[in-house]
Design a protein around this motif. Structure first.
Motif, short mmCIF file in Angstrom:
data_model
loop_
_atom_site.label_atom_id
_atom_site.label_comp_id
_atom_site.label_asym_id
_atom_site.label_seq_id
_atom_site.Cartn_x
_atom_site.Cartn_y
_atom_site.Cartn_z
N GLN A 1 -4.82 7.29 -11.69
CA GLN A 1 -5.22 6.20 -10.80
C GLN A 1 -5.49 4.90 -11.53
O GLN A 1 -5.55 3.85 -10.91
N LEU B 1 -1.95 4.24 -5.42
CA LEU B 1 -3.34 4.09 -5.87
C LEU B 1 -3.45 3.69 -7.34
O LEU B 1 -4.52 3.28 -7.79
N ASN C 1 2.65 7.27 -4.54
CA ASN C 1 1.29 7.06 -5.04
C ASN C 1 1.07 5.57 -5.27
O ASN C 1 1.49 5.01 -6.28
#
Length: 852
Positions: free
Chosen positions: A810, A839, A837
């Motif tokens: 992340q 994030l 993804n």
């Protein structure tokens, strides 16, 4: 308010006599256990009586007498223990003191019962017992709930910040009363991805009512210029600091939040740091005063006046803070009455929700709180808000009241309080009790979390894996805290700002046990303690000369005053460069000691109660200074390991350890720095419960280099490991068994990691954060969430492509890395986005801003 005295007394009885490894062994332990139990009953009785806003005179009288008795008893007990340990006195006097305390306790319990002050059952006190009926609510982490209300104002303000038709530097102000949500809205804007991607540089500075230009510039230098505390302390002039900020901002499109500004002077001083390069830079002010917004140059269209929440928004905010729970219809109706009494003020609503989240969801209990909020028709909104805050404070259990009041020792200008310091201080003050299966550190964190759940304390910063790094209080709650500690005469705070010698204590205090906590929050003055003031009864001495970012001056901190009862001593902001030897030998009750350096401090001995030792490390020290301090330290610390209560040691040099003399330190939680040559099985088994460990490798011994890692797997509770290896040889990790499986954070500095080492690290099942500083690595997989890389040598020009396959990743943080490595991080980010993804955040601190 007897909470501090009683809670501290209970913990003193634990430490001195009742723990498995007590400071003093007595043959009347059963009597002390019985006393402990009866004091717990007294705590429970007084807790209940203090929940009301209208405490009777009879109740106040009992509370005042219990407060004085508890302070006096603790002083007499500890004084007599000192006599026994130092001079071999008999136990007769101590036994008599304890017997007298038993009689006083029983007399006050009977007094409360006879006066029918409260009607609770006489159960032994348990800090957690009052939470059997807690409504699940609050949150353990930073408040990421969607902002309730002010939606139009939020969008309008963002549009003003992003508008392109005017490129001149523009000031936008958010105006409203305390507690209405100005800072919340500014933070929401500051963290918005569209805002962060639009500006080259972002920064935040809090001004506050106690204006301190040096501190504000200090904050800007950290978040904007990215200077360290040490680098800032070397800049003596505020003018020079302001110039560094201005030069850094020149030519860049910036957004600076100036939070909680109160006057024209603050704006006049700060605006000189903010260049206008006609490139769309913006300044966002928050203030309670419209005249400040007008003075800063905001025209009407650039001022956002925050309104109160309407009834629907108020209920939505209350429900959000209360948590996901279905209330019975009749309780819900009372809840709406309570919310209406808050009149749309967000702070009052959140604090009321925090109080009710800890209250049994019955009509009777909620109605009693609603009745306590029946305000006189003549009261204004500020008074009504103050009543709500006071009601929430009154309903705290005693252990949380003590923790809440302790925020009063910190300067109001110190907006963020480091969590580690706060928890260690709570433990040293005796506010935290160790329950079975829970360490004091875990208990202290639970206490902090409880205050956060009640919306009495705010989280300022989180580590990436979710630990609370710093916390703070809202201004209105901090004002309540200060009023309470001043009313109870717990704190003597000295805040002068001149360079003169200040005479402290020209008159006798009204209360014999006043001045329990002494806190010096000023720059450049030398305290001189008056002989006729009872500072000898003080338990805490904290110096915050550095609160404004300016280093403390050499002082003789104790002169001829006897501070023998001191248990907390923080001298980190005081320089001893010109001082004679500082003697702590008579402070045998010391539990918490923090120093700037040790060169002029006499060695520790007979400190059986010491729990926390912190010695500040200065990066700017010359090598000869370090070697001198290390030599002094090897002698200075020779008796430290004799203490059985050590919990937290942060010592900047290699800790001198003689394996043969080290007893098992069952309580030790944190230890910096251990020489790797001492990481043998015999030593590691003597720190079985350590959770944070720092190890330094400075010399090359091949036989040892290949074996010392293998001993770490004995540390089954280790969660954070930092290894600094200043040897040029590659770091060899023989197997996955080199690490405890409990490890969550790993930081490796100044080493070369090969494929095999990284493969081993990647197999750690609970690893959440890996930081490599000046370290070369090859590949990584698993559940890794954050990767930090700083000052890597040019031999690593890119992050291996394998990192793109880690779907849990992340955050990638880069500092002072080459451009090709930064580009490889962005490529990984793009590939992660293609996987779905979105994030992953890449932050390149060479640019001073994180890019999403």
């Amino acid at each position: 308010m007897a909470c501090v005295g009683l809670i501290s007394l209970l913990r003193t009885l634990d430490l001195q006599f009742l723990e498995p490894r007590p400071i003093l062994v007595v043959d009347y332990k059963d009597e002390i256990q019985c006393l402990h139990q009866r004091l717990s009953v007294l705590v429970a009785l007084l807790e209940e009586s203090e929940k009301k806003l209208d405490v009777s005179e009879a109740e106040r009288d009992v509370i005042a007498r219990v407060k004085e008795i508890s302070f006096r008893a603790e002083e007499e007990i500890e004084s007599e223990v000192m006599e026994i340990l130092s001079n071999g006195a008999s136990h007769e006097t101590l036994h008599q003191i304890l017997q007298r305390l038993v009689e006083d306790t029983e007399r006050h319990i009977q007094c409360i019962e006879q006066r029918n002050i409260t009607q609770i059952s006489l159960l032994s006190y348990n800090p957690q017992s009052n939470q059997e009926h807690i409504i699940p609510g609050g949150g353990s982490k930073l408040d990421n709930d969607a902002m309730v209300g002010h939606a139009e104002e939020l969008e309008r303000t963002k549009e003003m910040l992003l508008q392109r038709f005017t490129q001149r530097r523009q000031v936008i102000s958010i105006v409203g009363m305390g507690g209405i949500g100005k800072t919340t809205m500014a933070k929401n804007i500051y963290d918005d991805p569209s805002i962060r991607s639009h500006f080259d540089v972002l920064g935040w500075a809090t001004v506050s009512q106690h204006y301190d230009l040096r501190r504000i510039l200090h904050d800007l230098c950290i978040c904007v210029v990215q200077m360290t505390d040490e680098q800032i302390s070397e800049v003596k002039s505020s003018v020079d600091l302001a110039d560094k900020v201005r030069r850094y901002l020149m030519g860049q499109r910036y957004l600076l939040v100036v939070d909680d500004i109160w006057g024209r002077r603050g704006w006049d001083d700060l605006q000189r740091c903010f260049p206008d390069d006609s490139n769309g830079s913006r300044i966002l002010l928050t203030t309670r005063l419209k005249e400040v917004a007008d003075y800063s140059g905001c025209s009407g269209k650039y001022v956002c006046n925050l309104p109160f929440l309407n009834s629907n928004e108020s209920w939505k905010l209350f429900s959000q803070k209360l948590g996901s729970i279905i209330l019975p219809l009749e309780v819900k109706e009372i809840g709406r009455q309570i919310v209406n009494k808050c009149q749309g003020l967000p702070l009052a609503i959140t604090v009321a929700a925090g109080l009710l989240s800890k209250t049994k969801k019955s009509v009777e209990n909620w109605q009693s709180i609603a009745s306590a909020m029946d305000f006189p028709m003549t009261s204004d909104l500020h008074d009504q808000c103050s009543t709500i805050l006071t009601l929430s404070y009154n309903n705290l259990p005693y252990h949380l009241k003590a923790c809440f009041l302790y925020f009063g020792v910190f300067p109001k200008v110190r907006r963020e309080i480091p969590t580690k310091d706060l928890l260690n201080l709570w433990i040293a003050e005796g506010f935290v009790r160790e329950d079975s299966g829970t360490s004091l550190e875990e208990g202290a964190m639970d206490y902090l979390q409880d205050l956060i759940d009640r919306n009495l304390v705010l989280i300022s910063k989180l580590s990436f894996i979710g630990n609370i790094k710093t916390c703070r209080m809202h201004d209105l709650l901090f004002d309540l805290c200060l009023r309470e500690v001043e009313k109870e005469k717990l704190v003597s705070a000295f805040r002068l700002k001149s360079e003169n010698v200040v005479e402290l204590g020209d008159t006798e205090p009204l209360f014999e046990y006043a001045n329990r906590w002494l806190t010096f929050q000023s720059v450049n003055f030398r305290p001189k303690f008056s002989d006729n003031y009872n500072f000898y009864k003080s338990r805490t001495l904290l110096f915050f000369y550095g609160a404004s970012g300016y280093p403390g001056i050499p002082v003789s901190w104790r002169q001829n005053v006897s501070f023998t009862m001191i248990r907390v001593l923080d001298l980190r902001t005081i320089s001893f460069n010109e001082a004679s030897n500082i003697d702590f030998s008579d402070l045998i009750l010391l539990r918490y000691l923090a120093l700037n350096k040790i060169k002029y401090v006499r060695m520790l001995k007979n400190h059986h109660s010491l729990q926390t030792l912190i010695v500040k490390f200065k990066n700017s020290c010359r090598i000869e200074e370090i070697q001198s301090d290390e030599k002094v330290g090897s002698e200075w610390l020779q008796g430290l390991w004799e203490s059985k209560n050590l919990r937290f040691i942060k010592y900047p040099y290699l800790f001198p350890i003689s394996i043969d003399d080290v007893p098992v330190q069952h309580n030790l939680h944190t230890l910096y720095w251990v020489p790797y040559l001492r990481c043998i099985k015999e030593f590691v088994l003597k720190i079985p419960n350590v959770k944070v460990l720092g190890i330094r490798c400075c010399e090359t011994f091949e036989y040892q280099t290949k074996t010392w890692w293998d001993t770490l797997h004995y540390l089954t509770k280790l969660e954070k490991l930092i290894v600094e290896d200043f040897d040029s040889a590659p770091l060899e990790l023989p197997s996955i068994n080199s690490f405890p499986q409990s490890l969550k954070e790993l930081k490796i500095v100044e080493t070369i990691l090969g494929w095999e080492a990284i493969t081993i690290i990647s197999m750690l099942p609970n690893l959440e954060s890996l930081k490599l500083l000046k370290a070369y690595y090859m590949e990584m997989s698993g559940k890794l969430e954050t990767l930090s890389i700083a000052s890597l040598p040019q031999l690593l020009e890119m992050i291996p492509e394998d990192f793109a396959n880690i779907t849990t990743l992340q955050l990638i943080e880069l500092k002072d890395c080459c451009l090709s490595l930064v580009e490889s991080a962005k490529n990984i980010q793009e590939e992660q986005i293609s996987y779905g993804n979105d994030l992953l955040v890449v932050r390149d601190y060479a640019l001073g801003v994180g890019r999403v």
